[in-house]
Design a protein around this motif. Sequence first.
Motif, short mmCIF file in Angstrom:
data_model
loop_
_atom_site.label_atom_id
_atom_site.label_comp_id
_atom_site.label_asym_id
_atom_site.label_seq_id
_atom_site.Cartn_x
_atom_site.Cartn_y
_atom_site.Cartn_z
N VAL A 131 -6.35 11.18 -9.80
CA VAL A 131 -5.68 10.11 -9.85
C VAL A 131 -3.64 9.90 -9.04
CG1 VAL A 131 -6.24 10.46 -12.05
CG2 VAL A 131 -4.32 11.44 -11.69
N ASP A 132 -4.33 10.38 -7.92
CA ASP A 132 -3.24 10.04 -6.82
C ASP A 132 -1.43 10.48 -7.90
OD1 ASP A 132 -2.34 8.49 -4.66
OD2 ASP A 132 -1.27 7.47 -5.75
N ALA A 133 -1.27 11.35 -8.11
CA ALA A 133 -0.57 12.13 -8.37
C ALA A 133 -0.45 13.44 -7.39
CB ALA A 133 -0.34 13.13 -10.09
N THR A 134 0.44 13.73 -7.83
CA THR A 134 0.29 15.58 -5.91
C THR A 134 1.27 16.57 -6.67
OG1 THR A 134 2.95 15.04 -5.69
CG2 THR A 134 1.16 14.06 -4.51
N THR A 192 2.10 4.14 -1.78
CA THR A 192 0.85 5.37 -2.43
C THR A 192 1.65 6.54 -2.68
OG1 THR A 192 0.04 6.10 -0.43
CG2 THR A 192 -1.16 4.10 -1.36
N THR A 193 1.19 7.46 -3.08
CA THR A 193 1.54 8.85 -3.64
C THR A 193 1.28 9.07 -2.07
OG1 THR A 193 1.61 8.86 -6.03
CG2 THR A 193 2.46 10.92 -5.11
N ALA A 194 0.63 9.70 -1.25
CA ALA A 194 0.70 9.86 -0.30
C ALA A 194 1.39 9.51 0.67
CB ALA A 194 -0.68 9.89 0.21
N SER A 195 2.03 8.67 0.85
CA SER A 195 2.43 8.39 1.61
C SER A 195 4.17 8.20 1.67
CB SER A 195 1.95 6.78 2.63
OG SER A 195 2.55 5.74 1.42
N GLU A 254 1.27 -1.55 -0.01
CA GLU A 254 -0.29 -0.28 0.16
C GLU A 254 1.01 1.43 0.33
OE1 GLU A 254 -2.96 0.41 0.28
OE2 GLU A 254 -3.08 -1.45 -0.08
N LEU A 265 -2.47 16.27 -3.78
CA LEU A 265 -3.31 14.91 -4.38
C LEU A 265 -4.45 15.47 -4.79
CD1 LEU A 265 -2.20 12.22 -3.96
CD2 LEU A 265 -4.39 11.02 -2.91
N THR A 266 -3.75 14.68 -5.59
CA THR A 266 -4.82 14.87 -6.75
C THR A 266 -5.77 13.62 -7.06
OG1 THR A 266 -3.60 13.81 -8.94
CG2 THR A 266 -2.90 16.59 -8.39
N ARG A 308 -5.75 15.78 -14.22
CA ARG A 308 -6.78 14.24 -14.62
C ARG A 308 -5.27 14.12 -14.60
NH1 ARG A 308 -11.28 15.89 -12.51
NH2 ARG A 308 -12.84 14.28 -11.39
#
Length: 76
Positions: free
Chosen positions: A23-26, A5-8, A3, A20-21, A67
């Motif tokens: 689509v999981d970009a930042t 992810t970009t966020a972590s 898990e 966080l966008t 997106r």
Amino acid sequence: MSEQTTASAPWPDGVIARYLTVVDATVDVRGGGDYASMTCLGCGLHYSAFNETRTRELAQGHAEKCRAMPRPAMTA
Ligand SMILES: [Zn+2]
């Protein structure tokens, strides 16, 4: 299943805010005070002409609607 992810993921040096966008970009915000900049890691949008408050608003607003997918490291 991993898990990671970009966020972590760790933030790059100099990043003071990150949105966080969908689509999981930042969208990363750097600098501060009167001179801040933002870069969307999804579509590459970049602003560097605004202060920190306005730049954060732009970054958050963009993150909510962007997106674009980050460019893959390897192309098929
Ligand atoms: Zn974008």
